[in-house]
Design an enzyme around this catalytic site. Structure first.
Site, PDB file in Angstrom:
ATOM      1  CE  LYS A  17      21.011 -19.083  35.439  1.00 40.62           C
ATOM      2  NZ  LYS A  17      21.976 -19.937  34.649  1.00 40.62           N
ATOM      3  NE  ARG A  92      22.289 -20.234  41.861  1.00 38.03           N
ATOM      4  CZ  ARG A  92      23.320 -19.860  41.021  1.00 38.03           C
ATOM      5  NH1 ARG A  92      24.209 -20.523  40.588  1.00 38.03           N
ATOM      6  NH2 ARG A  92      23.164 -18.476  40.481  1.00 38.03           N
ATOM      7  NE  ARG A 129      29.979 -15.858  31.778  1.00 38.93           N
ATOM      8  CZ  ARG A 129      28.886 -16.086  32.512  1.00 38.93           C
ATOM      9  NH1 ARG A 129      27.671 -16.073  32.236  1.00 38.93           N
ATOM     10  NH2 ARG A 129      29.143 -16.724  33.602  1.00 38.93           N
ATOM     11  NE  ARG A 161      30.859 -14.817  36.560  1.00 36.08           N
ATOM     12  CZ  ARG A 161      29.607 -15.113  36.577  1.00 36.08           C
ATOM     13  NH1 ARG A 161      28.608 -14.724  36.001  1.00 36.08           N
ATOM     14  NH2 ARG A 161      29.549 -16.255  37.451  1.00 36.08           N
ATOM     15  NE  ARG A 172      29.943 -20.709  37.665  1.00 36.09           N
ATOM     16  CZ  ARG A 172      30.213 -20.087  36.602  1.00 36.09           C
ATOM     17  NH1 ARG A 172      31.270 -20.078  36.062  1.00 36.09           N
ATOM     18  NH2 ARG A 172      29.160 -19.636  35.909  1.00 36.09           N
TER      19      ARG A 172
HETATM   20  P1  ADP Z   1      26.293 -18.802  37.664  1.00 36.28           P
HETATM   21  O1  ADP Z   1      25.012 -19.532  37.943  1.00 36.28           O
HETATM   22  O2  ADP Z   1      26.531 -18.525  36.020  1.00 36.28           O
HETATM   23  O3  ADP Z   1      27.774 -19.410  37.989  1.00 36.28           O
HETATM   24  P2  ADP Z   1      25.689 -16.474  38.846  1.00 36.28           P
HETATM   25  O4  ADP Z   1      26.077 -15.059  38.629  1.00 36.28           O
HETATM   26  O5  ADP Z   1      24.174 -16.773  38.756  1.00 36.28           O
HETATM   27  O6  ADP Z   1      26.528 -17.414  37.979  1.00 36.28           O
HETATM   28  O7  ADP Z   1      26.057 -16.733  40.349  1.00 36.28           O
HETATM   29  C1  ADP Z   1      27.387 -16.593  40.904  1.00 36.28           C
HETATM   30  C2  ADP Z   1      27.731 -17.072  42.111  1.00 36.28           C
HETATM   31  O8  ADP Z   1      26.924 -16.599  43.018  1.00 36.28           O
HETATM   32  C3  ADP Z   1      27.325 -18.823  42.261  1.00 36.28           C
HETATM   33  O9  ADP Z   1      28.541 -19.622  41.772  1.00 36.28           O
HETATM   34  C4  ADP Z   1      27.031 -18.654  43.830  1.00 36.28           C
HETATM   35  O10 ADP Z   1      28.660 -18.710  44.502  1.00 36.28           O
HETATM   36  C5  ADP Z   1      26.563 -17.467  44.038  1.00 36.28           C
HETATM   37  N1  ADP Z   1      25.081 -17.373  44.032  1.00 36.28           N
HETATM   38  C6  ADP Z   1      24.199 -16.790  43.157  1.00 36.28           C
HETATM   39  N2  ADP Z   1      23.122 -17.029  43.347  1.00 36.28           N
HETATM   40  C7  ADP Z   1      23.018 -18.086  44.312  1.00 36.28           C
HETATM   41  C8  ADP Z   1      22.013 -18.690  44.924  1.00 36.28           C
HETATM   42  N3  ADP Z   1      20.591 -18.427  44.767  1.00 36.28           N
HETATM   43  N4  ADP Z   1      22.324 -19.493  46.091  1.00 36.28           N
HETATM   44  C9  ADP Z   1      23.330 -19.869  46.402  1.00 36.28           C
HETATM   45  N5  ADP Z   1      24.535 -18.967  45.846  1.00 36.28           N
HETATM   46  C10 ADP Z   1      24.280 -18.197  44.731  1.00 36.28           C
END
Ligand code: ADP
Ligand code: ZN
Length: 219
Positions: A17, A92, A129, A161, A172
């Site tokens: 994404k 999400r 990654r 990360r 996740r």
């Molecule tokens: P990924 O989806 O690849 O784990 P992201 O960079 O999108 O990584 O998000 C990292 C973290 O940030 C998530 O695991 C969560 O803890 C938090 N996060 C990001 N977007 C949201 C969201 N829309 N709702 C709740 N938590 C979020």
């Protein structure tokens, strides 16, 4: 129909994404709104928000709907978001998707692009990654930038990360299945869902997304 191009990009963690959104930003001249990036920046800067969410994020859990909805609401008020946005990592949960509809009103989501990638492939991608802490550039563990720890774009530190380690990856992906996968039928029922095969080269994925956006008469 309004002129705002609001696109949601959905897909498992590691589906690509972020990579695709970075490319599409240039194509459509709309900002990339990644709640993960916004939250990580807050953690890095040590703001009160960052301190509040760091533990939850490192464990691979979701921060509260209320908090991310507030962040997105704020982000939409900025000048560059008046033409639309590429939403990555938001919504999400169903509650976030409903809140997003309420925020955007009639000027809603034009399309939801589901980047589909099998679970074993995303697991492999996430474990290998590495990311630049400064500019967010993404590398593989075998790239020279990852080995040397220095970003070719900006000279920043290239790191893994914390949530790209095995336990957090598992967590996740479980969270994705439970909380986020239901959004596929949410957008499907609104006639907004298109699925793109994410198991192709980044260039081919970008081409496929642009073709769909064009087909729908959105750009
Ligand atoms: P990924 O989806 O690849 O784990 P992201 O960079 O999108 O990584 O998000 C990292 C973290 O940030 C998530 O695991 C969560 O803890 C938090 N996060 C990001 N977007 C949201 C969201 N829309 N709702 C709740 N938590 C979020
Ligand atoms: Zn960098």
């Amino acid at each position: 129909m309004s002129g705002r191009l609001n696109l949601v990009v959905l897909g498992k963690q590691g589906a690509g994404k972020g990579t695709q959104c970075k490319r599409l930003v240039e194509e459509y001249a709309i900002p990339h709104v990644s709640t993960g990036d916004i939250l990580r920046a807050a953690v890095k800067a040590g703001t009160p928000l960052g301190l509040e969410v760091a533990g939850v994020m490192n464990a691979g859990a979701l921060v509260s709907d209320e908090l991310v909805i507030r962040l997105v609401d704020e982000r939409f008020k900025e000048a560059d978001a008046q033409r639309g946005a590429l939403l990555d990592g938001f919504p999400r949960t169903l509650a976030q998707a409903e809140a997003l509809e309420a925020l955007l009103g009639d000027d809603g989501i034009k399309l939801c692009i589901n980047l589909e990638v099998p679970i074993d492939l995303v697991t492999a991608r996430l474990s290998s990654r590495r990311v630049c802490q400064e500019c967010g550039a993404i590398y593989k563990d075998t790239d020279i930038e990852a080995i040397s720890g220095t970003c070719a774009n900006c000279g920043g530190d290239v790191i893994q990360r914390v949530d790209d380690q095995p336990d957090a990856i598992r967590k996740r992906l479980e969270t994705y299945e439970r909380d986020t996968a239901p959004l596929l039928s949410f957008y499907e029922s609104r006639g907004l869902l298109v699925t793109v095969d994410g198991d192709q080269s980044p260039d081919d994925v970008t081409k496929a997304i642009k073709a769909v956006v064009h087909e729908k008469g959105l750009a």
